[in-house]
Design a protein around this motif. Structure first.
Motif, PDB file in Angstrom:
ATOM      1  N   ILE A 120      32.654 -49.160  43.363  1.00 44.71           N
ATOM      2  CA  ILE A 120      33.881 -48.815  42.796  1.00 44.71           C
ATOM      3  C   ILE A 120      35.124 -49.421  43.780  1.00 44.71           C
ATOM      4  O   ILE A 120      35.026 -49.048  44.811  1.00 44.71           O
ATOM      5  N   THR A 121      36.001 -50.303  43.428  1.00 45.86           N
ATOM      6  CA  THR A 121      36.750 -50.724  44.331  1.00 45.86           C
ATOM      7  C   THR A 121      38.373 -50.237  43.784  1.00 45.86           C
ATOM      8  O   THR A 121      38.470 -50.013  42.724  1.00 45.86           O
ATOM      9  N   ALA A 123      40.222 -47.659  44.111  1.00 44.10           N
ATOM     10  CA  ALA A 123      40.392 -46.532  43.223  1.00 44.10           C
ATOM     11  C   ALA A 123      40.891 -45.486  44.218  1.00 44.10           C
ATOM     12  O   ALA A 123      39.965 -44.709  44.809  1.00 44.10           O
ATOM     13  N   PRO A 124      42.028 -45.317  44.350  1.00 42.91           N
ATOM     14  CA  PRO A 124      42.365 -44.183  45.522  1.00 42.91           C
ATOM     15  C   PRO A 124      41.955 -42.844  45.271  1.00 42.91           C
ATOM     16  O   PRO A 124      41.912 -41.921  45.848  1.00 42.91           O
ATOM     17  N   GLU A 125      41.454 -42.723  43.823  1.00 39.94           N
ATOM     18  CA  GLU A 125      41.156 -41.333  43.558  1.00 39.94           C
ATOM     19  C   GLU A 125      40.343 -41.320  42.110  1.00 39.94           C
ATOM     20  O   GLU A 125      40.587 -42.208  41.260  1.00 39.94           O
ATOM     21  N   ILE A 126      39.179 -40.477  42.139  1.00 40.49           N
ATOM     22  CA  ILE A 126      38.316 -40.349  41.111  1.00 40.49           C
ATOM     23  C   ILE A 126      38.291 -38.722  40.656  1.00 40.49           C
ATOM     24  O   ILE A 126      38.074 -37.924  41.508  1.00 40.49           O
ATOM     25  N   THR A 127      38.909 -38.769  39.534  1.00 33.91           N
ATOM     26  CA  THR A 127      38.931 -37.302  38.714  1.00 33.91           C
ATOM     27  C   THR A 127      38.074 -36.870  37.701  1.00 33.91           C
ATOM     28  O   THR A 127      37.632 -37.910  37.027  1.00 33.91           O
ATOM     29  N   ALA A 128      37.429 -35.923  37.858  1.00 33.90           N
ATOM     30  CA  ALA A 128      36.479 -35.266  36.816  1.00 33.90           C
ATOM     31  C   ALA A 128      36.976 -33.864  36.473  1.00 33.90           C
ATOM     32  O   ALA A 128      36.957 -33.091  37.385  1.00 33.90           O
TER      33      ALA A 128
END
Length: 195
Positions: A120-121, A123-128
């Protein structure tokens, strides 16, 4: 009337892709429609946002404007060997000839790396909005870990979080026995600095 019929017949073609040039603004393919009919540098159009470079031997459908076999465009292609099978009604998948796929199944999204890394490039943040993952292997991190909640290690046998363990450590003392000058037992001070 007969000319119109032949124009309609000649306006569609089905064959196999034998070569693909994916270097330009439009993908150009070589398509063999029969033993005696091969078209070179035929544009292939795809839906916006979906790109692919089909392997040789992919099935293809071409449209020829006004039945002119020199003016065609490939509008669809697939590959029988690498097609995912058994999808239920309404399910969607993208896949390749290396075993990689993203499968929008009725039970949830399944990402199959096909034995290759998943990256994954940018992407400063991944939210779930629910637990992000269940990992059955090791997790390696090059940066810091910041958790708003508790961290629990050895969760199968340990019910105490790392924060609770730290609180216990910060207030614990040790007996100091056989102190010179008396027989009483005293306790040490809590550790300094506290962790």
């Amino acid at each position: 009337m007969q000319a119109l019929f032949w124009n309609l017949v000649r306006s569609l073609g089905r064959g196999r892709l034998t070569r693909i040039d994916d270097s330009g603004a439009v993908q150009l393919v070589q398509m063999q429609l029969s033993q005696n009919e091969t078209h070179d540098a035929t544009p292939r159009v795809c839906e916006y946002g979906f790109q692919s470079n089909p392997p040789d031997g992919a099935d293809a459908v071409a449209v020829f404007l006004a039945g002119n076999r020199t003016n065609g465009v490939v509008i669809a292609c697939g590959h029988q060997q690498y097609r995912m099978r058994g999808l239920a009604s309404g399910e969607v998948a993208i896949s390749d000839n290396r075993g990689q796929s993203v499968y929008l199944s009725a039970a949830g999204i399944v990402v199959n790396g096909g034995g290759h890394p998943v990256t994954i490039t940018n992407a400063p943040e991944i939210t779930a909005d629910s637990p992000l993952m269940h990992c059955t292997g090791n997790i390696a991190c090059d940066g810091n870990i910041a958790a708003a909640g508790d961290i629990l290690d050895n969760s199968g046998t340990n019910a105490q979080s790392m924060a609770a363990s730290r609180r216990t450590y910060d207030i614990h003392t040790h007996d100091v026995s056989q102190v010179q000058g008396g027989q009483s037992t005293i306790r040490s001070n809590p550790p300094t600095p506290q962790e």
